[in-house]
Design a protein around this motif. Structure first.
Motif, mmCIF file in Angstrom:
data_model
loop_
_atom_site.group_PDB
_atom_site.id
_atom_site.type_symbol
_atom_site.label_atom_id
_atom_site.label_comp_id
_atom_site.label_asym_id
_atom_site.label_seq_id
_atom_site.Cartn_x
_atom_site.Cartn_y
_atom_site.Cartn_z
ATOM 1 N N SER A 110 -36.595 12.053 -18.952
ATOM 2 C CA SER A 110 -36.820 12.133 -20.341
ATOM 3 C C SER A 110 -36.340 10.886 -20.985
ATOM 4 O O SER A 110 -36.712 10.348 -22.129
ATOM 5 C CB SER A 110 -35.919 13.317 -21.090
ATOM 6 N N CYS A 169 -31.363 13.385 -17.175
ATOM 7 C CA CYS A 169 -32.554 14.090 -18.098
ATOM 8 C C CYS A 169 -33.743 14.491 -17.512
ATOM 9 O O CYS A 169 -34.437 13.509 -17.012
ATOM 10 C CB CYS A 169 -32.671 13.525 -19.595
ATOM 11 N N LYS A 198 -37.362 19.857 -22.287
ATOM 12 C CA LYS A 198 -36.190 19.492 -21.457
ATOM 13 C C LYS A 198 -35.405 20.638 -20.834
ATOM 14 O O LYS A 198 -35.258 21.508 -21.459
ATOM 15 C CB LYS A 198 -35.191 18.657 -22.543
ATOM 16 N N GLU A 211 -37.416 16.618 -17.643
ATOM 17 C CA GLU A 211 -38.280 17.320 -18.610
ATOM 18 C C GLU A 211 -39.646 17.866 -17.716
ATOM 19 O O GLU A 211 -39.940 17.228 -16.836
ATOM 20 C CB GLU A 211 -38.898 16.445 -19.878
#
Length: 77
Positions: A45, A26, A15, A28
């Motif tokens: 994410s 978010c 992340k 990743e």
């Protein structure tokens, strides 16, 4: 969830340290490493089983360098 010769579940995603703690933004990434070669994978994410973007390592490097130099701006919502 395989991409070419690599299984993204094995490679693992990390992340972003800039991701929101509230989960709104978010991101990743999974970087090739060790014996694993191939594209860099990026996903949301909040949706780990959703679509994954795969880009060439040189394109990822150019993108992150442009970000660091302040050459990219956020699009208006």
């Amino acid at each position: 969830m395989a991409t070419g010769d690599r299984d993204l579940a094995v490679v693992g995603f990390k992340k972003s340290s800039y991701s929101s703690t509230q989960g709104a933004t978010c991101v990743e990434i999974a970087l090739p490493g060790g014996m694993v070669t191939g594209p860099i994978s990026i996903r949301d994410s909040k949706r780990p089983t959703g679509p994954t973007l795969h880009i060439h390592p040189a394109a990822y490097t150019a993108f992150t360098q442009a970000l660091a130099r302040g050459e990219l701006t956020r699009a208006a919502a």
